[in-house]
Write a protein that holds these residues in place. Structure first.
Motif, PDB file in Angstrom:
ATOM      1  N   ILE A 133       2.257   2.979  19.111  1.00  0.00           N
ATOM      2  CA  ILE A 133       2.239   1.571  18.679  1.00  0.00           C
ATOM      3  C   ILE A 133       3.569   0.857  18.883  1.00  0.00           C
ATOM      4  O   ILE A 133       3.655  -0.352  18.716  1.00  0.00           O
ATOM      5  N   GLY A 134       4.601   1.599  19.220  1.00  0.00           N
ATOM      6  CA  GLY A 134       5.916   1.007  19.413  1.00  0.00           C
ATOM      7  C   GLY A 134       6.789   1.168  18.181  1.00  0.00           C
ATOM      8  O   GLY A 134       6.328   1.564  17.116  1.00  0.00           O
ATOM      9  N   LEU A 135       8.057   0.847  18.362  1.00  0.00           N
ATOM     10  CA  LEU A 135       9.046   0.997  17.298  1.00  0.00           C
ATOM     11  C   LEU A 135       8.886  -0.080  16.227  1.00  0.00           C
ATOM     12  O   LEU A 135       8.095  -1.006  16.367  1.00  0.00           O
ATOM     13  N   TRP A 136       9.681   0.053  15.180  1.00  0.00           N
ATOM     14  CA  TRP A 136       9.743  -0.967  14.136  1.00  0.00           C
ATOM     15  C   TRP A 136      10.106  -2.308  14.784  1.00  0.00           C
ATOM     16  O   TRP A 136      10.935  -2.363  15.687  1.00  0.00           O
ATOM     17  N   ASN A 137       9.527  -3.364  14.301  1.00  0.00           N
ATOM     18  CA  ASN A 137       9.881  -4.697  14.766  1.00  0.00           C
ATOM     19  C   ASN A 137      11.160  -5.089  14.036  1.00  0.00           C
ATOM     20  O   ASN A 137      11.137  -5.382  12.836  1.00  0.00           O
ATOM     21  N   GLU A 138      12.274  -5.099  14.740  1.00  0.00           N
ATOM     22  CA  GLU A 138      13.580  -5.296  14.112  1.00  0.00           C
ATOM     23  C   GLU A 138      13.823  -6.730  13.655  1.00  0.00           C
ATOM     24  O   GLU A 138      14.828  -7.005  13.007  1.00  0.00           O
ATOM     25  N   ARG A 139      12.903  -7.637  13.955  1.00  0.00           N
ATOM     26  CA  ARG A 139      13.039  -9.002  13.427  1.00  0.00           C
ATOM     27  C   ARG A 139      12.655  -9.047  11.947  1.00  0.00           C
ATOM     28  O   ARG A 139      13.021  -9.960  11.236  1.00  0.00           O
ATOM     29  N   PHE A 140      11.911  -8.031  11.498  1.00  0.00           N
ATOM     30  CA  PHE A 140      11.520  -7.927  10.095  1.00  0.00           C
ATOM     31  C   PHE A 140      12.520  -7.030   9.374  1.00  0.00           C
ATOM     32  O   PHE A 140      13.163  -6.187   9.973  1.00  0.00           O
ATOM     33  N   GLY A 141      12.624  -7.185   8.061  1.00  0.00           N
ATOM     34  CA  GLY A 141      13.489  -6.324   7.256  1.00  0.00           C
ATOM     35  C   GLY A 141      14.778  -6.998   6.866  1.00  0.00           C
ATOM     36  O   GLY A 141      15.117  -8.072   7.375  1.00  0.00           O
ATOM     37  N   GLN A 156      11.448 -14.022  -2.920  1.00  0.00           N
ATOM     38  CA  GLN A 156      11.581 -15.033  -1.861  1.00  0.00           C
ATOM     39  C   GLN A 156      11.674 -14.357  -0.495  1.00  0.00           C
ATOM     40  O   GLN A 156      11.042 -14.800   0.465  1.00  0.00           O
ATOM     41  N   SER A 157      12.435 -13.289  -0.419  1.00  0.00           N
ATOM     42  CA  SER A 157      12.535 -12.556   0.854  1.00  0.00           C
ATOM     43  C   SER A 157      11.193 -11.963   1.247  1.00  0.00           C
ATOM     44  O   SER A 157      10.789 -12.019   2.412  1.00  0.00           O
ATOM     45  N   TYR A 158      10.478 -11.394   0.274  1.00  0.00           N
ATOM     46  CA  TYR A 158       9.155 -10.822   0.565  1.00  0.00           C
ATOM     47  C   TYR A 158       8.212 -11.897   1.093  1.00  0.00           C
ATOM     48  O   TYR A 158       7.471 -11.676   2.053  1.00  0.00           O
ATOM     49  N   THR A 167       5.292  -3.501   6.001  1.00  0.00           N
ATOM     50  CA  THR A 167       3.976  -4.129   6.037  1.00  0.00           C
ATOM     51  C   THR A 167       3.552  -4.395   7.480  1.00  0.00           C
ATOM     52  O   THR A 167       2.413  -4.128   7.863  1.00  0.00           O
ATOM     53  N   GLU A 168       4.478  -4.894   8.294  1.00  0.00           N
ATOM     54  CA  GLU A 168       4.159  -5.169   9.697  1.00  0.00           C
ATOM     55  C   GLU A 168       3.825  -3.886  10.439  1.00  0.00           C
ATOM     56  O   GLU A 168       2.877  -3.833  11.226  1.00  0.00           O
ATOM     57  N   MET A 169       4.574  -2.820  10.180  1.00  0.00           N
ATOM     58  CA  MET A 169       4.310  -1.534  10.831  1.00  0.00           C
ATOM     59  C   MET A 169       2.941  -0.992  10.428  1.00  0.00           C
ATOM     60  O   MET A 169       2.164  -0.535  11.272  1.00  0.00           O
ATOM     61  N   ILE A 170       2.631  -1.042   9.151  1.00  0.00           N
ATOM     62  CA  ILE A 170       1.344  -0.533   8.670  1.00  0.00           C
ATOM     63  C   ILE A 170       0.195  -1.355   9.248  1.00  0.00           C
ATOM     64  O   ILE A 170      -0.822  -0.807   9.682  1.00  0.00           O
ATOM     65  N   TYR A 171       0.364  -2.658   9.269  1.00  0.00           N
ATOM     66  CA  TYR A 171      -0.669  -3.534   9.819  1.00  0.00           C
ATOM     67  C   TYR A 171      -0.930  -3.191  11.287  1.00  0.00           C
ATOM     68  O   TYR A 171      -2.070  -3.015  11.708  1.00  0.00           O
ATOM     69  N   PHE A 220       0.849  -1.206   0.000  1.00  0.00           N
ATOM     70  CA  PHE A 220       0.000   0.000   0.000  1.00  0.00           C
ATOM     71  C   PHE A 220       0.877   1.245   0.000  1.00  0.00           C
ATOM     72  O   PHE A 220       0.663   2.164  -0.786  1.00  0.00           O
ATOM     73  N   ILE A 221       1.843   1.286   0.911  1.00  0.00           N
ATOM     74  CA  ILE A 221       2.911   2.267   0.850  1.00  0.00           C
ATOM     75  C   ILE A 221       4.210   1.506   1.095  1.00  0.00           C
ATOM     76  O   ILE A 221       4.202   0.425   1.675  1.00  0.00           O
ATOM     77  N   HIS A 222       5.304   2.052   0.626  1.00  0.00           N
ATOM     78  CA  HIS A 222       6.587   1.368   0.715  1.00  0.00           C
ATOM     79  C   HIS A 222       7.462   2.017   1.790  1.00  0.00           C
ATOM     80  O   HIS A 222       7.465   3.239   1.940  1.00  0.00           O
ATOM     81  N   GLY A 223       8.230   1.183   2.465  1.00  0.00           N
ATOM     82  CA  GLY A 223       9.110   1.672   3.522  1.00  0.00           C
ATOM     83  C   GLY A 223      10.173   2.638   3.043  1.00  0.00           C
ATOM     84  O   GLY A 223      10.710   3.413   3.832  1.00  0.00           O
ATOM     85  N   CYS A 224      10.462   2.653   1.748  1.00  0.00           N
ATOM     86  CA  CYS A 224      11.473   3.573   1.228  1.00  0.00           C
ATOM     87  C   CYS A 224      10.918   4.980   1.012  1.00  0.00           C
ATOM     88  O   CYS A 224      11.652   5.886   0.640  1.00  0.00           O
ATOM     89  N   ASN A 225       9.618   5.155   1.260  1.00  0.00           N
ATOM     90  CA  ASN A 225       8.996   6.472   1.152  1.00  0.00           C
ATOM     91  C   ASN A 225       7.850   6.528   2.156  1.00  0.00           C
ATOM     92  O   ASN A 225       6.683   6.448   1.793  1.00  0.00           O
TER      93      ASN A 225
END
Length: 173
Positions: free
Chosen positions: A93-101, A150-152, A112-116, A77-82
């Motif tokens: 809601i808390g910081l970015w979940n650093e296990r993702f990315g 594959q990473s996605y 996606t996890e942050m937006i969700y 829906f929106i991308h983390g690079c923008n």
């Protein structure tokens, strides 16, 4: 994380292979003042190098708000690079979940996890095409695209495991 050191109320997230458009900051200020409440705003992602594969971009020209369609999956829906947000969003809601990315064990889906998570907390999530970055990602071959996808998918699977409820299940079903 750098957000704890930031002194201002609006955070901007982009990638090291992106360049913001010359009007980016003027558009950003206008959008955040117009919305008037803590929100996440993302914008258009154009190819920086026309010889790169047309992936990891978003060129929709119509503004949109996430969550209008209750079955819409947040991925893409929106991308983390923008992506920009008010400090209050992270405070709520808390910081970015650093296990993702890319640096995390789940390889992708940090945005996606942050937006969700933000959507579950009632944070407005807005796409506006006038907020533009140019992405110089360097992926040119089918193998580059396969590896990225594959990473996605790995990250999306982790998202499903982390947020086991109806929306991710519907998407993957």
């Amino acid at each position: 994380m750098g957000t704890s050191l930031a002194r201002h109320d609006i955070f901007i997230f982009t990638d090291d292979d992106c360049r913001v458009d010359r009007h980016y900051f003027a558009v950003l200020a206008q959008l955040h003042s117009k919305i008037g409440e803590p929100a996440i705003i993302g914008g258009r992602v154009e190819l920086g190098d026309p010889t790169d594969a047309p992936i990891t971009i978003k060129t929709d020209m119509a503004p949109a708000k996430y969550g209008v369609d209750s079955t819409q999956f947040p991925g893409g829906f929106i991308h983390g690079c923008n992506l920009t947000m008010h400090r209050e969003v992270l405070d709520g809601i808390g910081l970015w979940n650093e296990r993702f990315g890319p640096a995390g064990i789940f390889r992708a889906a940090e945005d996606t996890e942050m937006i969700y998570r933000a959507n579950k907390h009632g944070v407005p999530i807005i796409y506006h095409p006038d907020l533009v970055v140019h992405h110089f990602h360097g992926r040119k071959t089918i193998e580059d695209i396969k590896k990225l996808n594959q990473s996605y998918q790995y990250g999306n699977g982790a998202l499903l495991g982390r947020h086991l409820d109806a929306l991710p299940l519907k998407h993957f079903y």
